[in-house]
Design a protein around this motif. Structure first.
Motif, PDB file in Angstrom:
ATOM      1  N   ILE A  75      10.113   8.348  16.332  1.00  0.00           N
ATOM      2  CA  ILE A  75      11.332   7.856  15.692  1.00  0.00           C
ATOM      3  C   ILE A  75      11.016   7.360  14.280  1.00  0.00           C
ATOM      4  O   ILE A  75      11.726   7.673  13.326  1.00  0.00           O
ATOM      5  CB  ILE A  75      11.968   6.733  16.541  1.00  0.00           C
ATOM      6  CG1 ILE A  75      12.535   7.318  17.837  1.00  0.00           C
ATOM      7  CG2 ILE A  75      13.044   5.991  15.755  1.00  0.00           C
ATOM      8  CD1 ILE A  75      12.907   6.280  18.886  1.00  0.00           C
ATOM      9  N   ILE A  76       9.935   6.604  14.151  1.00  0.00           N
ATOM     10  CA  ILE A  76       9.578   6.008  12.855  1.00  0.00           C
ATOM     11  C   ILE A  76       9.051   7.055  11.868  1.00  0.00           C
ATOM     12  O   ILE A  76       9.493   7.124  10.719  1.00  0.00           O
ATOM     13  CB  ILE A  76       8.532   4.895  13.052  1.00  0.00           C
ATOM     14  CG1 ILE A  76       9.150   3.732  13.839  1.00  0.00           C
ATOM     15  CG2 ILE A  76       7.973   4.419  11.710  1.00  0.00           C
ATOM     16  CD1 ILE A  76       8.139   2.728  14.355  1.00  0.00           C
ATOM     17  N   LEU A  77       8.111   7.879  12.325  1.00  0.00           N
ATOM     18  CA  LEU A  77       7.434   8.811  11.411  1.00  0.00           C
ATOM     19  C   LEU A  77       8.177  10.118  11.185  1.00  0.00           C
ATOM     20  O   LEU A  77       8.111  10.695  10.094  1.00  0.00           O
ATOM     21  CB  LEU A  77       6.032   9.137  11.949  1.00  0.00           C
ATOM     22  CG  LEU A  77       5.061   7.972  12.083  1.00  0.00           C
ATOM     23  CD1 LEU A  77       3.780   8.426  12.778  1.00  0.00           C
ATOM     24  CD2 LEU A  77       4.755   7.375  10.711  1.00  0.00           C
ATOM     25  N   SER A  81      15.483  11.354  17.133  1.00  0.00           N
ATOM     26  CA  SER A  81      16.735  10.754  17.587  1.00  0.00           C
ATOM     27  C   SER A  81      16.560   9.325  18.123  1.00  0.00           C
ATOM     28  O   SER A  81      15.569   9.009  18.780  1.00  0.00           O
ATOM     29  CB  SER A  81      17.328  11.630  18.699  1.00  0.00           C
ATOM     30  OG  SER A  81      18.410  10.981  19.316  1.00  0.00           O
ATOM     31  N   THR A  82      17.575   8.505  17.850  1.00  0.00           N
ATOM     32  CA  THR A  82      17.623   7.145  18.401  1.00  0.00           C
ATOM     33  C   THR A  82      18.892   6.954  19.233  1.00  0.00           C
ATOM     34  O   THR A  82      19.399   5.845  19.352  1.00  0.00           O
ATOM     35  CB  THR A  82      17.591   6.088  17.280  1.00  0.00           C
ATOM     36  OG1 THR A  82      18.699   6.317  16.401  1.00  0.00           O
ATOM     37  CG2 THR A  82      16.289   6.105  16.514  1.00  0.00           C
ATOM     38  N   ASP A  83      19.397   8.047  19.818  1.00  0.00           N
ATOM     39  CA  ASP A  83      20.625   7.894  20.601  1.00  0.00           C
ATOM     40  C   ASP A  83      20.376   6.971  21.798  1.00  0.00           C
ATOM     41  O   ASP A  83      19.251   6.744  22.215  1.00  0.00           O
ATOM     42  CB  ASP A  83      21.192   9.259  21.029  1.00  0.00           C
ATOM     43  CG  ASP A  83      20.328   9.983  22.040  1.00  0.00           C
ATOM     44  OD1 ASP A  83      20.210   9.491  23.186  1.00  0.00           O
ATOM     45  OD2 ASP A  83      19.764  11.031  21.688  1.00  0.00           O
ATOM     46  N   LEU A  88      17.392   3.929  25.956  1.00  0.00           N
ATOM     47  CA  LEU A  88      17.432   3.389  27.315  1.00  0.00           C
ATOM     48  C   LEU A  88      16.285   3.954  28.148  1.00  0.00           C
ATOM     49  O   LEU A  88      15.646   3.224  28.923  1.00  0.00           O
ATOM     50  CB  LEU A  88      18.779   3.709  27.979  1.00  0.00           C
ATOM     51  CG  LEU A  88      18.966   3.216  29.414  1.00  0.00           C
ATOM     52  CD1 LEU A  88      18.877   1.696  29.480  1.00  0.00           C
ATOM     53  CD2 LEU A  88      20.292   3.707  29.966  1.00  0.00           C
ATOM     54  N   SER A  89      15.983   5.213  27.970  1.00  0.00           N
ATOM     55  CA  SER A  89      14.879   5.841  28.695  1.00  0.00           C
ATOM     56  C   SER A  89      13.541   5.213  28.321  1.00  0.00           C
ATOM     57  O   SER A  89      12.701   4.948  29.193  1.00  0.00           O
ATOM     58  CB  SER A  89      14.848   7.341  28.421  1.00  0.00           C
ATOM     59  OG  SER A  89      16.044   7.943  28.854  1.00  0.00           O
ATOM     60  N   ILE A  90      13.333   4.956  27.036  1.00  0.00           N
ATOM     61  CA  ILE A  90      12.109   4.298  26.585  1.00  0.00           C
ATOM     62  C   ILE A  90      12.031   2.895  27.190  1.00  0.00           C
ATOM     63  O   ILE A  90      10.971   2.483  27.681  1.00  0.00           O
ATOM     64  CB  ILE A  90      12.046   4.253  25.039  1.00  0.00           C
ATOM     65  CG1 ILE A  90      11.859   5.667  24.476  1.00  0.00           C
ATOM     66  CG2 ILE A  90      10.932   3.324  24.554  1.00  0.00           C
ATOM     67  CD1 ILE A  90      12.035   5.774  22.972  1.00  0.00           C
ATOM     68  N   LEU A  91      13.150   2.176  27.185  1.00  0.00           N
ATOM     69  CA  LEU A  91      13.193   0.839  27.773  1.00  0.00           C
ATOM     70  C   LEU A  91      12.840   0.874  29.261  1.00  0.00           C
ATOM     71  O   LEU A  91      12.107   0.003  29.745  1.00  0.00           O
ATOM     72  CB  LEU A  91      14.569   0.204  27.565  1.00  0.00           C
ATOM     73  CG  LEU A  91      14.774  -1.166  28.209  1.00  0.00           C
ATOM     74  CD1 LEU A  91      13.819  -2.198  27.613  1.00  0.00           C
ATOM     75  CD2 LEU A  91      16.223  -1.612  28.063  1.00  0.00           C
ATOM     76  N   MET A  92      13.313   1.869  29.979  1.00  0.00           N
ATOM     77  CA  MET A  92      13.002   1.964  31.412  1.00  0.00           C
ATOM     78  C   MET A  92      11.512   2.194  31.645  1.00  0.00           C
ATOM     79  O   MET A  92      10.940   1.656  32.600  1.00  0.00           O
ATOM     80  CB  MET A  92      13.848   3.057  32.075  1.00  0.00           C
ATOM     81  CG  MET A  92      15.304   2.663  32.196  1.00  0.00           C
ATOM     82  SD  MET A  92      16.316   3.750  33.221  1.00  0.00           S
ATOM     83  CE  MET A  92      16.126   5.317  32.428  1.00  0.00           C
ATOM     84  N   ILE A  93      10.878   2.974  30.784  1.00  0.00           N
ATOM     85  CA  ILE A  93       9.423   3.166  30.904  1.00  0.00           C
ATOM     86  C   ILE A  93       8.713   1.839  30.675  1.00  0.00           C
ATOM     87  O   ILE A  93       7.796   1.473  31.419  1.00  0.00           O
ATOM     88  CB  ILE A  93       8.918   4.248  29.927  1.00  0.00           C
ATOM     89  CG1 ILE A  93       9.504   5.614  30.276  1.00  0.00           C
ATOM     90  CG2 ILE A  93       7.382   4.314  29.951  1.00  0.00           C
ATOM     91  CD1 ILE A  93       9.267   6.690  29.227  1.00  0.00           C
ATOM     92  N   VAL A  94       9.135   1.104  29.649  1.00  0.00           N
ATOM     93  CA  VAL A  94       8.528  -0.199  29.366  1.00  0.00           C
ATOM     94  C   VAL A  94       8.711  -1.135  30.558  1.00  0.00           C
ATOM     95  O   VAL A  94       7.762  -1.820  30.974  1.00  0.00           O
ATOM     96  CB  VAL A  94       9.121  -0.828  28.076  1.00  0.00           C
ATOM     97  CG1 VAL A  94       8.672  -2.269  27.905  1.00  0.00           C
ATOM     98  CG2 VAL A  94       8.746   0.003  26.858  1.00  0.00           C
ATOM     99  N   LEU A  95       9.898  -1.168  31.135  1.00  0.00           N
ATOM    100  CA  LEU A  95      10.142  -2.013  32.309  1.00  0.00           C
ATOM    101  C   LEU A  95       9.256  -1.610  33.478  1.00  0.00           C
ATOM    102  O   LEU A  95       8.762  -2.469  34.218  1.00  0.00           O
ATOM    103  CB  LEU A  95      11.616  -1.970  32.703  1.00  0.00           C
ATOM    104  CG  LEU A  95      12.572  -2.639  31.718  1.00  0.00           C
ATOM    105  CD1 LEU A  95      14.026  -2.403  32.140  1.00  0.00           C
ATOM    106  CD2 LEU A  95      12.283  -4.109  31.569  1.00  0.00           C
TER     107      LEU A  95
END
Length: 106
Positions: A75-77, A81-83, A88-95
């Motif tokens: 996302i940064i480099l 997409s940041t949809d 939410l999917s990234i957040l679920m992996i972190v959780l």
């Protein structure tokens, strides 16, 4: 110590995956060297971490760290997409990673 080694392995995995973008099929020397060193380092640190951590937990955290790290850096480099579904999917992996850490007893 196992968690520290696993964290280092995850960071190395992120470098490995990102370097794949830059080595252009192993046709560029220094990005290819970084790919090889970070890949070997990541596996070695993972191997050391599973001496004290359960294999399933360590592998899941390692892959999760790599996935989240590469997704965020993409996302940064690379302006990926940041949809909301992606975030939410990234957040679920972190959780999931946090849950594995919280439920692990040494």
């Amino acid at each position: 110590m196992g968690w520290l080694l696993l964290f280092a392995a995850g960071c190395s995995e992120i470098v490995f995956a990102l370097s794949l973008k830059y080595n252009e099929g192993f046709t560029r020397l220094w990005p290819s060297v970084i790919t090889a060193i970070s890949g070997l380092g990541s596996f070695y640190l993972l191997m050391l971490s599973i001496k004290t951590l359960p294999l399933g937990t360590a592998y899941a955290v390692w892959t999760g760290m790599g996935a989240v790290g590469v997704a965020v850096l993409g996302i940064i480099l690379f302006k990926e997409s940041t949809d909301w579904v992606r975030m939410l999917s990234i957040l679920m992996i972190v959780l999931g990673i946090v849950g594995l850490k919280l439920t692990h007893t040494e």
